[in-house]
Enzyme design. Sequence first.
Site, PDB file in Angstrom:
ATOM      1  N   HIS A  34      -4.133  -4.987  16.372  1.00  0.00           N
ATOM      2  CA  HIS A  34      -3.872  -3.409  16.388  1.00  0.00           C
ATOM      3  C   HIS A  34      -2.126  -3.929  17.672  1.00  0.00           C
ATOM      4  CE1 HIS A  34      -8.514  -1.963  17.361  1.00  0.00           C
ATOM      5  NE2 HIS A  34      -8.026  -2.385  16.159  1.00  0.00           N
ATOM      6  N   PRO A  94      -6.489  26.591  -9.123  1.00  0.00           N
ATOM      7  CA  PRO A  94      -6.633  27.936  -7.864  1.00  0.00           C
ATOM      8  C   PRO A  94      -7.671  28.526  -7.889  1.00  0.00           C
ATOM      9  CG  PRO A  94      -5.576  28.653 -10.611  1.00  0.00           C
ATOM     10  CD  PRO A  94      -5.742  27.159 -10.141  1.00  0.00           C
ATOM     11  N   THR A 107      -8.864  21.072 -13.821  1.00  0.00           N
ATOM     12  CA  THR A 107      -8.054  20.616 -13.384  1.00  0.00           C
ATOM     13  C   THR A 107      -8.404  18.750 -14.343  1.00  0.00           C
ATOM     14  OG1 THR A 107      -7.334  21.578 -11.644  1.00  0.00           O
ATOM     15  CG2 THR A 107      -6.369  19.178 -12.048  1.00  0.00           C
ATOM     16  N   GLU A 159      -1.038  -3.218  20.891  1.00  0.00           N
ATOM     17  CA  GLU A 159      -1.226  -3.936  21.584  1.00  0.00           C
ATOM     18  C   GLU A 159      -0.561  -5.379  21.101  1.00  0.00           C
ATOM     19  OE1 GLU A 159      -3.831  -0.355  22.882  1.00  0.00           O
ATOM     20  OE2 GLU A 159      -2.996  -1.453  20.568  1.00  0.00           O
ATOM     21  N   CYS A 205      -8.706  -4.713  23.362  1.00  0.00           N
ATOM     22  CA  CYS A 205      -7.299  -4.672  23.181  1.00  0.00           C
ATOM     23  C   CYS A 205      -7.519  -5.297  24.986  1.00  0.00           C
ATOM     24  CB  CYS A 205      -6.347  -3.272  22.797  1.00  0.00           C
ATOM     25  SG  CYS A 205      -6.107  -3.585  21.003  1.00  0.00           S
ATOM     26  N   LEU A 245      -3.902  11.166 -10.703  1.00  0.00           N
ATOM     27  CA  LEU A 245      -3.789  11.364  -9.038  1.00  0.00           C
ATOM     28  C   LEU A 245      -3.803  10.053  -8.038  1.00  0.00           C
ATOM     29  CD1 LEU A 245      -7.530  13.079  -9.011  1.00  0.00           C
ATOM     30  CD2 LEU A 245      -5.624  14.122  -9.127  1.00  0.00           C
ATOM     31  N   THR A 278     -10.424  26.179  -7.330  1.00  0.00           N
ATOM     32  CA  THR A 278     -10.549  24.964  -6.989  1.00  0.00           C
ATOM     33  C   THR A 278      -9.970  26.074  -5.492  1.00  0.00           C
ATOM     34  OG1 THR A 278     -11.617  23.882  -8.201  1.00  0.00           O
ATOM     35  CG2 THR A 278     -11.416  23.275  -5.667  1.00  0.00           C
ATOM     36  N   LEU A 279      -9.219  25.845  -5.122  1.00  0.00           N
ATOM     37  CA  LEU A 279      -8.736  26.440  -4.213  1.00  0.00           C
ATOM     38  C   LEU A 279      -9.201  27.435  -3.595  1.00  0.00           C
ATOM     39  CD1 LEU A 279      -4.909  25.185  -5.114  1.00  0.00           C
ATOM     40  CD2 LEU A 279      -5.953  23.737  -3.669  1.00  0.00           C
TER      41      LEU A 279
END
Length: 339
Positions: free
Chosen positions: A44, A283, A194, A46, A80, A202, A285-286
Amino acid sequence: MQRCLQLAAIGQQWVAPNPMVGAVVVNNGKIIGEGYHKNHGGPHAEVNAIQQTHNKSELEGATLYVSLEPCAHFGKTPPCTNLIIEHKIAKVYVACLDPNPLVAGKGVSQLKNAGIEVVVGVLAHEAKELNKRFINYHTNKKPYVVLKWAQTANGYCGRLPASQLSPKITNWFSDINVHQLRACQSAILIGYNTAKYDNPSLTTRKWFGKNPIRVIIDLEGQLAQNLNVFTDNNPTIVFTLNPQQSTNAVSFVQINKQHNLLNEILTYLYEQNIQSLLVEGGPKTLQLFIDHKVWNEAHVFTSSNQWEQGVKAPQLNYGKEVQNRTVLGDNYKIINSED
């Protein structure tokens, strides 16, 4: 604290499902160590800041600045808080508390119980904005949803399905912005049309960072199995009424037609520890996400080109515009949901 936020942002493409965190150690007005969370499962912020300090004796009585509450539990790494107490750091400034139930105030309490002075709330708004996906996931119990689409100047976002493959709407610079946006999300979703007509990959091939997990809506289970999303071995989840046999890379998830489709998808993704979702479908789906108000922010790219016909872009008539800029002829607008 501003430096902590700068450091934290460096890990944006690599730390999910962990939050982005930066830390700075100061002694007598001088920075003696700084670090950030570099990757999921790694040390992490810290820990990295303390390890960077050359003279460990300077840690005693020092001040630690950290952009998120230090953890107080054993996960992939030790707490931490133990390290902070062990090195006798005197004061800790925390930008905001961690909403993860495993932490959620426990880190601050443990430090205070050890006699360390703790101040919470320095640049809290900026810190929460940086980790809005992580905070939304743990607070609202669902992924942070980002909508994205490109449209022509007269409002078309694609050719009609019967016509040839759509030409590019936006320029190369906007393409890079889109791939950067993908690299910041845990998953990316498209619908049946699509996947079928565009056959996208993608991926983040034009930017650095992990590829998001692909999510496909294929209700009837009719997509051809030779599409890019099924053949390149990148993780893919398919939501369908007619599931097939899952493979190492492709998981088919059966949905209940009687349930709310979007809630069912988001609930499943939440259970899989997927904290953010980029909706990059067509469009239809959106618009489904818009009409049901199931989104957090929208990224809209508008080119100067005009088409005589095509598929109309989604209609978004509510929300708060937080960015509007034009680069190389393409307008890039970001809108936040009113929720």
